[in-house]
Design a protein around this motif. Structure first.
Motif, short mmCIF file in Angstrom:
data_model
loop_
_atom_site.label_atom_id
_atom_site.label_comp_id
_atom_site.label_asym_id
_atom_site.label_seq_id
_atom_site.Cartn_x
_atom_site.Cartn_y
_atom_site.Cartn_z
N LYS A 2 0.84 -1.20 0.00
CA LYS A 2 0.00 0.00 0.00
C LYS A 2 0.87 1.25 0.00
N ILE A 3 0.30 2.33 -0.53
CA ILE A 3 0.93 3.64 -0.44
C ILE A 3 -0.05 4.61 0.20
N HIS A 4 0.49 5.59 0.89
CA HIS A 4 -0.29 6.68 1.45
C HIS A 4 0.12 7.96 0.74
N LEU A 5 -0.83 8.61 0.08
CA LEU A 5 -0.58 9.88 -0.58
C LEU A 5 -1.02 11.01 0.33
N LEU A 6 -0.13 11.99 0.54
CA LEU A 6 -0.42 13.11 1.41
C LEU A 6 -0.53 14.37 0.56
N PHE A 7 -1.69 15.02 0.61
CA PHE A 7 -1.96 16.18 -0.24
C PHE A 7 -2.13 17.45 0.57
N ASP A 8 -1.77 18.56 -0.07
CA ASP A 8 -2.13 19.89 0.42
C ASP A 8 -2.99 20.54 -0.66
N ILE A 9 -3.63 21.66 -0.31
CA ILE A 9 -4.46 22.37 -1.27
C ILE A 9 -3.57 23.32 -2.07
N ALA A 10 -3.56 23.18 -3.40
CA ALA A 10 -2.73 24.05 -4.23
C ALA A 10 -3.33 25.45 -4.34
N GLU A 11 -4.65 25.52 -4.35
CA GLU A 11 -5.34 26.81 -4.42
C GLU A 11 -6.46 26.80 -3.39
N GLY A 12 -6.39 27.69 -2.41
CA GLY A 12 -7.36 27.73 -1.33
C GLY A 12 -6.83 27.06 -0.10
N LEU A 83 -4.83 9.83 1.38
CA LEU A 83 -5.53 8.79 0.63
C LEU A 83 -4.64 7.56 0.59
N THR A 84 -5.20 6.42 0.99
CA THR A 84 -4.47 5.16 0.97
C THR A 84 -4.92 4.33 -0.23
N ILE A 85 -3.95 3.80 -0.98
CA ILE A 85 -4.24 2.96 -2.14
C ILE A 85 -3.48 1.66 -1.98
N THR A 86 -4.15 0.53 -2.18
CA THR A 86 -3.52 -0.77 -2.05
C THR A 86 -3.61 -1.53 -3.37
N SER A 87 -2.60 -2.37 -3.62
CA SER A 87 -2.61 -3.20 -4.82
C SER A 87 -1.54 -4.27 -4.69
N PRO A 88 -1.79 -5.47 -5.24
CA PRO A 88 -0.75 -6.49 -5.33
C PRO A 88 0.11 -6.33 -6.58
N ILE A 89 -0.23 -5.36 -7.44
CA ILE A 89 0.47 -5.14 -8.71
C ILE A 89 1.41 -3.95 -8.53
N ASN A 90 2.71 -4.22 -8.47
CA ASN A 90 3.68 -3.16 -8.19
C ASN A 90 3.65 -1.99 -9.17
N PRO A 91 3.53 -2.22 -10.50
CA PRO A 91 3.50 -1.08 -11.43
C PRO A 91 2.39 -0.07 -11.13
N ILE A 92 1.26 -0.54 -10.61
CA ILE A 92 0.17 0.37 -10.29
C ILE A 92 0.63 1.35 -9.22
N LEU A 93 1.18 0.84 -8.14
CA LEU A 93 1.60 1.70 -7.04
C LEU A 93 2.80 2.56 -7.42
N GLU A 94 3.73 2.01 -8.21
CA GLU A 94 4.89 2.78 -8.64
C GLU A 94 4.47 3.98 -9.49
N GLN A 95 3.56 3.75 -10.43
CA GLN A 95 3.10 4.85 -11.28
C GLN A 95 2.35 5.90 -10.46
N LEU A 96 1.49 5.44 -9.57
CA LEU A 96 0.74 6.38 -8.75
C LEU A 96 1.67 7.26 -7.91
N ALA A 97 2.67 6.64 -7.28
CA ALA A 97 3.59 7.39 -6.43
C ALA A 97 4.44 8.37 -7.24
N ASN A 98 5.03 7.88 -8.32
CA ASN A 98 5.92 8.72 -9.12
C ASN A 98 5.19 9.89 -9.76
N ASN A 99 4.03 9.62 -10.34
CA ASN A 99 3.28 10.67 -11.01
C ASN A 99 2.71 11.68 -10.02
N ALA A 100 2.26 11.20 -8.86
CA ALA A 100 1.73 12.12 -7.84
C ALA A 100 2.79 13.12 -7.40
N LEU A 101 4.02 12.64 -7.23
CA LEU A 101 5.10 13.51 -6.76
C LEU A 101 5.61 14.45 -7.85
#
Length: 251
Positions: A2-12, A83-101
């Motif tokens: 699983k990955i945990h994505l931590l967000f802030d508000i870009a506008e507002g 937001l927590t996202i879980t998956s047994p498929i590593n490419p899914i989590l890798e893409q989500l993490a890299n693109n989010a950052l």
């Protein structure tokens, strides 16, 4: 995993979403995948027995700083937002993490977010019994026929034997998709509620007229370690890629 994505508000300074915003969170998750892979998951996914399509990821409810506030038909969530996202498929989590950052701004409904951090967890099942808490409701249902021949959806409760049966059958299919060359474990997974649980009724989007019923709370799962690991990684029940059935291991 699983990955945990931590967000802030870009506008507002607050995230403002409609009460029924599940479709918008799902759209944001797909937007964080590479375009071709997102198209593959959305249109086809991983196919079981030539008929059943699985996305093999699930995600939690949005969590913010303090309680989520209600304002007419909207919810207000103060940052930081998780937001927590879980998956047994590593490419899914890798893409989500890299693109989010890498993205400067991420759209969620009419809001623009900025990902400030990603953390990775890999909880491991070490016995044939685990306790989990839901991060998003568990959904189980059967499609039945009315007298006129039309279909209707009957949602099972954790008190129904069909609830546990469907949890096992669903996990077995996911296990087969994840582990192509391994035989499905012979033992059955059972699930039982622990303490008080809550029925949750949601609409996937404001346009939907049929509610989705799920269950939040703590549950005990008993069965083969491989299937229990599948529950942690791929989610429990159905509609996982719509934000249902995400669970967290209670040590």
């Amino acid at each position: 995993m699983k990955i945990h994505l931590l967000f802030d508000i870009a506008e507002g300074n607050v995230l403002r979403l409609k009460q029924q915003h599940q479709h918008q969170v799902q759209a944001m998750v797909y937007s964080l995948l590479d375009r071709e892979y997102a198209h593959f998951l959305h249109t086809e996914g991983f196919v079981y027995d030539g008929k059943r399509h699985f996305k093999l990821f699930c995600f939690s409810k949005l969590r913010g700083n303090g309680a989520i506030k209600q304002e007419k038909n909207f919810v207000l969530i103060h940052p930081p937002i998780k937001l927590t996202i879980t998956s047994p498929i590593n490419p899914i989590l890798e893409q989500l993490a890299n693109n989010a950052l890498s993205l400067q701004k991420i759209r969620l409904g009419n809001n623009l977010l900025k990902c400030n951090g990603v953390t990775l967890e890999n909880p491991q099942v070490k016995s044939e019994e685990i306790t989990v808490q839901t991060l998003s409701p568990i959904v189980c249902y059967s499609t039945l026929k009315k007298y006129d021949g039309s279909n209707f959806t009957h949602y099972h409760t954790p008190h129904d034997k069909e609830f546990s049966e469907q949890i096992h059958a669903n996990l077995a299919k996911k296990f087969t998709l994840i582990n192509h060359e391994r035989r499905e474990p012979a033992k059955t997974v059972t699930i039982e509620k622990l303490g008080r649980i809550r029925e949750t009724i949601r609409f996937f989007s404001p346009e939907d007229t049929r509610p989705i019923k799920g269950w939040d709370g703590n549950f005990r799962l008993t069965g083969p370690q491989e299937l229990l690991q599948t529950a942690l990684d791929a989610g429990l029940g159905v509609k996982n890629s719509a934000g249902f059935g995400c669970v967290d291991l209670i040590e």
